[in-house]
Design an enzyme around this catalytic site. Structure first.
Site, PDB file in Angstrom:
ATOM      1  N   PRO A 321       0.880  -1.105   0.193  1.00  0.00           N
ATOM      2  CA  PRO A 321      -0.085   0.120  -0.090  1.00  0.00           C
ATOM      3  C   PRO A 321       0.773   1.333   0.092  1.00  0.00           C
ATOM      4  CG  PRO A 321       0.283  -1.032   2.347  1.00  0.00           C
ATOM      5  CD  PRO A 321       1.098  -1.862   1.258  1.00  0.00           C
ATOM      6  N   GLY A 322       0.487   2.222  -1.061  1.00  0.00           N
ATOM      7  CA  GLY A 322       0.942   3.553  -0.823  1.00  0.00           C
ATOM      8  C   GLY A 322      -0.008   4.621  -0.276  1.00  0.00           C
ATOM      9  N   ARG A 323      -0.744   4.671  -1.313  1.00  0.00           N
ATOM     10  CA  ARG A 323      -1.687   5.864  -1.122  1.00  0.00           C
ATOM     11  C   ARG A 323      -2.645   5.522  -0.010  1.00  0.00           C
ATOM     12  NH1 ARG A 323      -4.273   7.778  -5.665  1.00  0.00           N
ATOM     13  NH2 ARG A 323      -3.581   5.915  -6.611  1.00  0.00           N
ATOM     14  N   ARG A 360      -2.567  15.467 -10.249  1.00  0.00           N
ATOM     15  CA  ARG A 360      -3.409  14.155 -10.298  1.00  0.00           C
ATOM     16  C   ARG A 360      -4.841  14.754 -10.942  1.00  0.00           C
ATOM     17  NH1 ARG A 360      -5.640  11.994  -6.794  1.00  0.00           N
ATOM     18  NH2 ARG A 360      -5.751   9.935  -7.817  1.00  0.00           N
ATOM     19  N   TYR A 364      -5.301  12.714 -14.184  1.00  0.00           N
ATOM     20  CA  TYR A 364      -6.417  11.426 -13.910  1.00  0.00           C
ATOM     21  C   TYR A 364      -7.966  11.940 -14.078  1.00  0.00           C
ATOM     22  CZ  TYR A 364      -2.183   9.461 -12.315  1.00  0.00           C
ATOM     23  OH  TYR A 364      -0.732   8.868 -12.154  1.00  0.00           O
ATOM     24  N   CYS A 391       0.362  28.752 -16.506  1.00  0.00           N
ATOM     25  CA  CYS A 391      -0.210  29.291 -17.689  1.00  0.00           C
ATOM     26  C   CYS A 391      -0.589  28.051 -18.544  1.00  0.00           C
ATOM     27  CB  CYS A 391       0.909  29.806 -18.441  1.00  0.00           C
ATOM     28  SG  CYS A 391       1.457  31.192 -17.725  1.00  0.00           S
ATOM     29  N   GLU A 392      -1.777  27.531 -18.162  1.00  0.00           N
ATOM     30  CA  GLU A 392      -2.314  26.357 -18.664  1.00  0.00           C
ATOM     31  C   GLU A 392      -3.689  26.134 -18.233  1.00  0.00           C
ATOM     32  OE1 GLU A 392      -1.631  23.338 -20.562  1.00  0.00           O
ATOM     33  OE2 GLU A 392      -3.681  22.887 -19.905  1.00  0.00           O
ATOM     34  N   TYR A 421       1.226  10.872  -3.991  1.00  0.00           N
ATOM     35  CA  TYR A 421       1.057  11.324  -5.331  1.00  0.00           C
ATOM     36  C   TYR A 421       1.126  12.587  -5.704  1.00  0.00           C
ATOM     37  CZ  TYR A 421       0.936   6.317  -5.793  1.00  0.00           C
ATOM     38  OH  TYR A 421       1.324   5.003  -5.528  1.00  0.00           O
TER      39      TYR A 421
END
Ligand code: PLP
Length: 463
Positions: A321-323, A360, A364, A391-392, A421
């Site tokens: 497990p990370g998240r 993220r 995603y 600027c996006e 993340y």
């Protein structure tokens, strides 16, 4: 709470645009414990606190944007995973979610192992004193230098990801006079129920060796013949932000099927099975993640049942497990710079960070929640989109959420569940300075990763 394009109740605007959002909570000042780190609350003045410290004080001391990490919560979650799986299994924290030397020490103290997937992550782990035998080295294209460094350091396992790598690792280990413990990563044809770009065990992808067509069996056949390798098990990681255990059920069934074939062909029972990570967390109040003990019970039962059916001794299980450990333990604190209402649409709230500290949402289409953190408010909820300063136009932090209608420049807002993340995927886009990670515990705060400076940026630019 159900999703609705037309939530009921009092609204800031008469007409609300189509969108993927829930009706606002009855009281926007209430912090849902599902999405916030465990020591987060509000003090008597209504200011959000973490580890007993008001965010206004943390903002003054460390600036914004900043990732505020609840150390007690991190340790509790790590310990809960460790306890849930017990001594008969291993928990490897996936370092790519967020890695720093402080985190490595906490993991070491709480008895967890560590996954790394690059030379940089390996260096961080070793420099913080994680015993090499508790480190697993992952990746689909580890360089020969990285492999050599890992083998020399004595990492507990290298997870092999291709036919070339089987030979490469065997060769390097042998040339160093070592026998490297390895697992073979396979893809079992299971697609986790989540966004396509973060689903990883269907076969059309870069990771692992497909079970289909006998490729995984062939990989094992070759690896078993090589003196430089000790094959200890099979690895499967099926995706990310998974809530439904049925994917693991199918994966375990197929991995155990391979173990059985290996036993039948080679007379060897591989002692370990790694089911990867990918367990989901609550980013919004609509998400209902499972507790580590439920996950441990489900996975252990699945593997035990499958092994009994195949008449195999149950292998040692490991999970990664990370998240699920770090994700919920941190939030990002931003200062509001501008508030721009677009009539009949929504209000754009610009903060002093953005896609450079949280990619993220852009990458995603991830969902987040947000709260006014420097005060409470009884103003009517307004539908907002929290955007960054880059600027996006895809520079969105929170796509659709509600904040109090009296939100103004200078207010602090907080986005929960940014522990995983976010800092680890942070960039210098527009030469943004990556924010610090400040760990807070029992009324004390300390910087574990400092804020970047212009000097840091210019140091790399050698003219
Ligand atoms: C990314 C990854 C993990 C961790 O995934 P989470 O969603 O953070 O739990 C575990 N194992 C492997 C092999 C991975 O690639």
């Amino acid at each position: 709470m159900s999703r609705s394009a037309h939530p009921a109740g009092p609204r800031h605007a008469d007409v609300l645009p189509e969108g993927h959002y829930s009706a606002p909570a009855d009281d926007l000042n209430v912090l849902d414990p599902k999405v916030w780190a465990r020591t987060v609350g509000r003090d008597a003045d209504g200011v959000v606190t973490v580890g007993g410290i008001p965010v206004t004080q943390l903002a003054e001391e460390y600036g914004t944007p900043a990732y505020l990490l609840d150390e007690a919560d991190f340790r509790e979650r790590a310990r809960a995973w460790r306890t849930a799986f017990g001594d008969g299994a291993d928990v490897f924290y996936a370092g790519k979610a967020f890695l720093s030397r402080a985190v490595v020490r906490w993991l070491d103290e709480e008895g967890l192992n560590l996954d790394v997937c690059s030379g940089g992550e390996l260096a961080t782990a070793l420099s913080a004193g994680m015993p090499a035998e508790r480190i697993a080295f992952h990746g689909n294209n580890k360089s020969p230098e990285e492999i050599e460094r890992a083998v020399r350091a004595g990492v507990g396992r290298i997870v092999l990801d291709s036919f070339q790598e089987i030979v490469r690792v065997a060769h390097i280990a042998q040339s160093l006079g070592k026998r490297q413990r390895v697992q073979i990563r396979i893809t079992v044809g299971v697609e986790a129920h989540t966004h396509e770009f973060i689903a990883t065990a269907h076969e059309d992808q870069k990771f692992g060796i497909p079970l289909a067509g006998g490729q995984a069996a062939e990989a094992v056949r070759r690896a078993l013949k090589l003196d430089g390798l000790e094959v200890i098990g099979i690895h499967s990681h099926i995706g990310s932000q998974i809530f439904d255990m049925s994917g693991f059920e199918v994966a375990a069934h197929r991995v155990v099927g391979l173990l059985k074939d290996i036993r039948d062909e080679h007379g060897v029972e591989l002692p370990e099975i790694d089911l990867g990570g990918g367990l989901g967390i609550a980013y919004t109040s609509d998400d209902d993640p499972r507790e580590p003990h439920e996950i441990a019970k489900a996975l252990t039962e699945i593997v035990t049942r499958e092994c009994e059916a195949a008449r195999l001794a149950t292998p040692r299980i490991s999970v990664e497990p990370g998240r699920a450990i770090v994700g919920p333990t941190a939030f990002t604190l931003y200062e509001v710079g501008t508030v721009k209402p677009l009539e009949g649409l929504r209000t754009y709230v610009s903060v002093d960070g953005g896609m450079s500290d949280n990619i993220r949402t852009a990458l995603y289409d991830a969902e987040y929640s947000v709260a006014l953190a420097s005060r409470t408010s009884d103003a009517e909820p307004m539908l907002v989109r929290v955007v960054g300063k880059h600027c996006e136009s895809g520079d969105i932090v929170v796509k659709d959420a509600f904040l109090p209608g009296d939100l103004a420049p200078g207010d602090l807002i907080a986005v929960p569940a940014t522990g995983a993340y976010c800092r680890s995927m942070a960039s210098n886009y527009n030469h943004a300075l990556r924010p610090p990670v400040v760990a807070v515990r029992d009324g004390a705060a300390r910087v574990v990763v400092r804020r970047e400076t212009e000097e840091d940026l210019l140091r790399l630019d050698v003219g």
